[in-house]
Design a protein around this motif. Structure first.
Motif, PDB file in Angstrom:
ATOM      1  N   VAL A   1       0.804  -1.052   0.006  1.00 34.98           N
ATOM      2  CA  VAL A   1       0.125   0.017   0.222  1.00 34.98           C
ATOM      3  C   VAL A   1       0.968   1.389  -0.115  1.00 34.98           C
ATOM      4  CG1 VAL A   1      -1.695   1.653   1.322  1.00 34.98           C
ATOM      5  CG2 VAL A   1      -2.069  -1.205   1.000  1.00 34.98           C
ATOM      6  N   ILE A   2       1.970   1.359   0.860  1.00 39.08           N
ATOM      7  CA  ILE A   2       2.667   2.403   1.153  1.00 39.08           C
ATOM      8  C   ILE A   2       3.404   2.782  -0.362  1.00 39.08           C
ATOM      9  CG2 ILE A   2       2.637   2.564   3.464  1.00 39.08           C
ATOM     10  CD1 ILE A   2       5.578   1.657   3.398  1.00 39.08           C
ATOM     11  N   SER A   3       3.933   1.745  -0.973  1.00 34.18           N
ATOM     12  CA  SER A   3       4.792   1.732  -2.240  1.00 34.18           C
ATOM     13  C   SER A   3       4.019   2.243  -3.530  1.00 34.18           C
ATOM     14  CB  SER A   3       5.354   0.603  -2.477  1.00 34.18           C
ATOM     15  OG  SER A   3       4.343  -0.395  -3.157  1.00 34.18           O
ATOM     16  N   ASP A   4       2.696   2.120  -3.260  1.00 30.93           N
ATOM     17  CA  ASP A   4       1.819   2.990  -4.478  1.00 30.93           C
ATOM     18  C   ASP A   4       0.951   4.125  -4.082  1.00 30.93           C
ATOM     19  OD1 ASP A   4       0.234   3.120  -6.578  1.00 30.93           O
ATOM     20  OD2 ASP A   4      -0.967   1.007  -6.401  1.00 30.93           O
ATOM     21  N   PRO A   5       1.500   5.210  -4.731  1.00 30.52           N
ATOM     22  CA  PRO A   5       1.018   6.580  -4.108  1.00 30.52           C
ATOM     23  C   PRO A   5      -0.752   6.780  -4.781  1.00 30.52           C
ATOM     24  CG  PRO A   5       3.153   6.954  -5.221  1.00 30.52           C
ATOM     25  CD  PRO A   5       2.609   5.614  -5.468  1.00 30.52           C
ATOM     26  N   SER A   6      -1.017   5.726  -5.738  1.00 33.10           N
ATOM     27  CA  SER A   6      -2.276   5.828  -6.310  1.00 33.10           C
ATOM     28  C   SER A   6      -3.303   4.709  -5.292  1.00 33.10           C
ATOM     29  CB  SER A   6      -2.423   5.239  -7.641  1.00 33.10           C
ATOM     30  OG  SER A   6      -2.017   4.100  -7.896  1.00 33.10           O
ATOM     31  N   ASP A   7      -2.638   3.934  -4.372  1.00 32.08           N
ATOM     32  CA  ASP A   7      -3.382   3.257  -3.602  1.00 32.08           C
ATOM     33  C   ASP A   7      -3.845   4.020  -2.405  1.00 32.08           C
ATOM     34  OD1 ASP A   7      -4.586   1.207  -1.873  1.00 32.08           O
ATOM     35  OD2 ASP A   7      -3.165  -0.158  -2.374  1.00 32.08           O
ATOM     36  N   HIS A   8      -5.055   4.402  -2.036  1.00 34.07           N
ATOM     37  CA  HIS A   8      -5.653   5.249  -0.942  1.00 34.07           C
ATOM     38  C   HIS A   8      -6.405   4.269   0.126  1.00 34.07           C
ATOM     39  CE1 HIS A   8      -4.503   8.654  -3.383  1.00 34.07           C
ATOM     40  NE2 HIS A   8      -5.457   8.024  -4.489  1.00 34.07           N
ATOM     41  N   THR A   9      -5.905   2.870   0.102  1.00 35.27           N
ATOM     42  CA  THR A   9      -6.508   1.939   1.228  1.00 35.27           C
ATOM     43  C   THR A   9      -6.114   2.640   2.524  1.00 35.27           C
ATOM     44  OG1 THR A   9      -6.602   0.256  -0.387  1.00 35.27           O
ATOM     45  CG2 THR A   9      -6.707  -0.181   2.000  1.00 35.27           C
ATOM     46  N   LYS A  10      -6.920   2.430   3.499  1.00 33.32           N
ATOM     47  CA  LYS A  10      -6.605   2.946   4.960  1.00 33.32           C
ATOM     48  C   LYS A  10      -6.439   1.761   5.566  1.00 33.32           C
ATOM     49  CE  LYS A  10      -8.779   4.845   9.062  1.00 33.32           C
ATOM     50  NZ  LYS A  10     -10.045   5.401   9.682  1.00 33.32           N
ATOM     51  N   LEU A  11      -5.467   1.648   6.057  1.00 39.03           N
ATOM     52  CA  LEU A  11      -5.035   0.544   7.034  1.00 39.03           C
ATOM     53  C   LEU A  11      -4.984   0.657   8.404  1.00 39.03           C
ATOM     54  CD1 LEU A  11      -2.009  -0.911   4.723  1.00 39.03           C
ATOM     55  CD2 LEU A  11      -4.446  -1.545   4.790  1.00 39.03           C
ATOM     56  N   THR A  12      -5.540  -0.051   9.334  1.00 35.93           N
ATOM     57  CA  THR A  12      -5.396  -0.012  10.776  1.00 35.93           C
ATOM     58  C   THR A  12      -5.050  -1.375  11.375  1.00 35.93           C
ATOM     59  OG1 THR A  12      -7.542  -0.347  11.061  1.00 35.93           O
ATOM     60  CG2 THR A  12      -6.893   1.867  11.309  1.00 35.93           C
ATOM     61  N   LEU A  13      -3.721  -1.450  12.057  1.00 36.59           N
ATOM     62  CA  LEU A  13      -3.110  -2.544  12.726  1.00 36.59           C
ATOM     63  C   LEU A  13      -3.212  -2.582  14.222  1.00 36.59           C
ATOM     64  CD1 LEU A  13      -1.489  -4.972  12.484  1.00 36.59           C
ATOM     65  CD2 LEU A  13       0.643  -3.583  12.598  1.00 36.59           C
ATOM     66  N   VAL A  14      -3.952  -3.596  14.515  1.00 30.59           N
ATOM     67  CA  VAL A  14      -3.928  -3.986  16.180  1.00 30.59           C
ATOM     68  C   VAL A  14      -2.901  -4.979  16.364  1.00 30.59           C
ATOM     69  CG1 VAL A  14      -5.081  -4.834  18.200  1.00 30.59           C
ATOM     70  CG2 VAL A  14      -6.113  -3.077  16.589  1.00 30.59           C
ATOM     71  N   PHE A  15      -1.835  -4.947  17.024  1.00 31.91           N
ATOM     72  CA  PHE A  15      -0.701  -5.784  16.953  1.00 31.91           C
ATOM     73  C   PHE A  15      -0.656  -6.269  18.629  1.00 31.91           C
ATOM     74  CE2 PHE A  15       3.955  -6.639  16.249  1.00 31.91           C
ATOM     75  CZ  PHE A  15       3.686  -7.793  16.046  1.00 31.91           C
ATOM     76  N   ALA A  16      -0.775  -7.525  18.777  1.00 30.39           N
ATOM     77  CA  ALA A  16      -0.913  -8.107  20.197  1.00 30.39           C
ATOM     78  C   ALA A  16       0.395  -8.854  20.514  1.00 30.39           C
ATOM     79  CB  ALA A  16      -2.273  -8.950  20.462  1.00 30.39           C
ATOM     80  N   ASN A  17       0.828  -8.597  21.610  1.00 23.67           N
ATOM     81  CA  ASN A  17       2.339  -9.317  22.068  1.00 23.67           C
ATOM     82  C   ASN A  17       2.224  -9.452  23.386  1.00 23.67           C
ATOM     83  OD1 ASN A  17       4.423  -9.720  19.692  1.00 23.67           O
ATOM     84  ND2 ASN A  17       3.080  -7.839  19.552  1.00 23.67           N
ATOM     85  N   GLU A  18       3.088 -10.450  24.098  1.00 28.08           N
ATOM     86  CA  GLU A  18       3.097 -10.702  25.680  1.00 28.08           C
ATOM     87  C   GLU A  18       3.516  -9.770  26.365  1.00 28.08           C
ATOM     88  OE1 GLU A  18       4.253 -14.160  28.862  1.00 28.08           O
ATOM     89  OE2 GLU A  18       4.780 -14.345  26.495  1.00 28.08           O
ATOM     90  N   THR A  19       4.933  -9.086  25.735  1.00 25.50           N
ATOM     91  CA  THR A  19       5.389  -8.070  26.499  1.00 25.50           C
ATOM     92  C   THR A  19       6.060  -6.888  25.359  1.00 25.50           C
ATOM     93  OG1 THR A  19       7.666  -8.545  26.394  1.00 25.50           O
ATOM     94  CG2 THR A  19       6.507  -9.258  28.134  1.00 25.50           C
ATOM     95  N   GLU A  20       6.103  -5.593  25.743  1.00 22.92           N
ATOM     96  CA  GLU A  20       6.581  -4.406  24.669  1.00 22.92           C
ATOM     97  C   GLU A  20       8.018  -5.062  24.035  1.00 22.92           C
ATOM     98  OE1 GLU A  20       7.808   0.075  24.630  1.00 22.92           O
ATOM     99  OE2 GLU A  20       7.338  -0.735  26.517  1.00 22.92           O
ATOM    100  N   GLU A  21       8.847  -5.785  24.756  1.00 17.18           N
ATOM    101  CA  GLU A  21      10.125  -6.266  24.108  1.00 17.18           C
ATOM    102  C   GLU A  21       9.792  -7.276  23.131  1.00 17.18           C
ATOM    103  OE1 GLU A  21       9.467  -6.032  27.509  1.00 17.18           O
ATOM    104  OE2 GLU A  21      10.713  -4.176  27.509  1.00 17.18           O
ATOM    105  N   ASP A  22       8.440  -8.044  22.926  1.00 14.90           N
ATOM    106  CA  ASP A  22       8.104  -9.060  22.153  1.00 14.90           C
ATOM    107  C   ASP A  22       7.837  -8.495  20.730  1.00 14.90           C
ATOM    108  OD1 ASP A  22       8.691 -11.325  23.853  1.00 14.90           O
ATOM    109  OD2 ASP A  22       6.732 -11.021  24.816  1.00 14.90           O
ATOM    110  N   ILE A  23       7.377  -7.248  20.621  1.00 16.15           N
ATOM    111  CA  ILE A  23       6.718  -6.404  19.658  1.00 16.15           C
ATOM    112  C   ILE A  23       7.813  -6.221  18.397  1.00 16.15           C
ATOM    113  CG2 ILE A  23       5.710  -4.256  18.578  1.00 16.15           C
ATOM    114  CD1 ILE A  23       4.792  -3.676  21.414  1.00 16.15           C
ATOM    115  N   LEU A  24       7.521  -7.009  17.300  1.00 11.51           N
ATOM    116  CA  LEU A  24       8.222  -7.108  16.163  1.00 11.51           C
ATOM    117  C   LEU A  24       8.492  -5.896  15.445  1.00 11.51           C
ATOM    118  CD1 LEU A  24       7.596 -10.827  15.009  1.00 11.51           C
ATOM    119  CD2 LEU A  24       9.403 -10.016  16.590  1.00 11.51           C
TER     120      LEU A  24
END
Length: 306
Positions: A188-211
């Motif tokens: 999506v971010i590599s294509d200026p003509s793509d206007h799709t809105k993305l929302t990501l909820v990213f779940a992990n055990e700890t903050e250190e686990d967030i990739l």
């Protein structure tokens, strides 16, 4: 994978780098290797994955956190790119002993690679692999050394992404379930003509686990109209300001498109899948919608399970 000549960031900024830049891994050897590869690849695009098993050589290992590494594999000579459309995976295979009749015991597992569509002819792709105590393939890959090879086959198209088909795509990911979401985000971010809105909820055990947190935060800051990210951790540390516990109904209502107004992608460990969307079937089909998404009124047309 789709490859674009349009870079998603200004080349004069550190924002122009892909996910692995934010791990501090860019250096002269990689740059020299990329130049060599560009001088020795054909002008006509040639995919490395053509539906048959072939060996890929490990060229670099990059630490991400205490149990996750990125394994950078070289593209075979004469190929220009991996050849995975968004969103696709590949299969990995290694021989784990032999049966009584002498036939090999093969371990086969799917993985979603990272290959930025905005960067051409790097000569490599990355597999982000979390090591699980009882994971035969993840343990095997983590024990590999630079120069070793791993058999792979693909592409296996999971979801055929079409730019602007959905105005809003919500993503709920847990742990290494982030990788197919990264494929879509990069597309999506590599294509200026793509206007799709993305929302990501990213779940992990700890903050250190967030990739790849630095990368995600950078993309969200650079493309506020394209990506918003919200983190959930079950064991928050001191000073944690985002959600604690597990993904719940309120988080889904606040960050995902409503039923019938977009698409929701889900990828994570089995327990999370069951709780959020319901599991896939034993033969890896989508199966019925279950969990919180069913309770909130989502249907099979609203959801895709990676």
């Amino acid at each position: 994978m789709f490859r674009s000549s349009i870079r998603p960031f200004s080349s004069s900024s550190s924002s122009s780098k892909g996910p692995l830049f934010w791990l501090g891994v860019v250096g002269l050897p990689v740059a020299v290797g990329a130049v060599y590869y560009k001088l020795n690849t054909p002008k006509t695009p040639v995919p490395a994955l053509v539906g048959e098993w072939r060996d890929f050589k490990l060229k670099e290992i990059i630490d991400i956190n205490h149990n996750t590494k990125s394994f950078r594999f070289a593209l075979p000579d004469g190929t220009t790119h991996l050849g995975l459309p968004t969103a696709s995976c590949l299969m990995t295979k290694f021989q784990n002993g032999v049966k009584d009749d002498g036939k090999p015991v093969n371990v086969i597992r799917p993985y979603t690679p990272i290959e930025d569509p905005a960067v051409k002819d790097t000569g490599y792709f990355d597999l982000v692999v979390k090591k699980y105590p009882d994971g035969k393939m993840s343990k095997h890959i983590h024990e590999m050394k630079v120069g070793d090879t791993l058999e792979m086959k693909g592409p296996m198209v999971k979801y055929e992404y079409v730019p602007n088909k959905d105005k809003h795509i919500g993503m709920i990911a847990g742990g290494s379930g982030l990788t197919p979401m990264i494929q879509v985000i990069q597309r999506v971010i590599s294509d200026p003509s793509d206007h799709t809105k993305l929302t990501l909820v990213f779940a992990n055990e700890t903050e250190e686990d967030i990739l790849l947190k630095k990368y995600l935060d950078n993309v969200a800051e650079t493309f506020p109209d394209k990506l918003k990210v919200h983190y959930v951790v079950t064991k928050p540390g001191k000073g944690w300001t985002q959600s604690s516990g597990f993904v719940n109904e309120n988080i889904i209502k606040n960050f995902m498109p409503g039923p019938g107004s977009g698409k929701v992608f889900v990828c994570g460990p089995p327990g999370m899948m069951s709780a959020i969307s319901g599991p896939k079937t034993k033969d890896f089909k989508q199966g019925e919608v279950g969990g919180l998404l069913k309770k909130l009124g989502y249907t099979e047309n609203d959801i895709f399970k990676f």
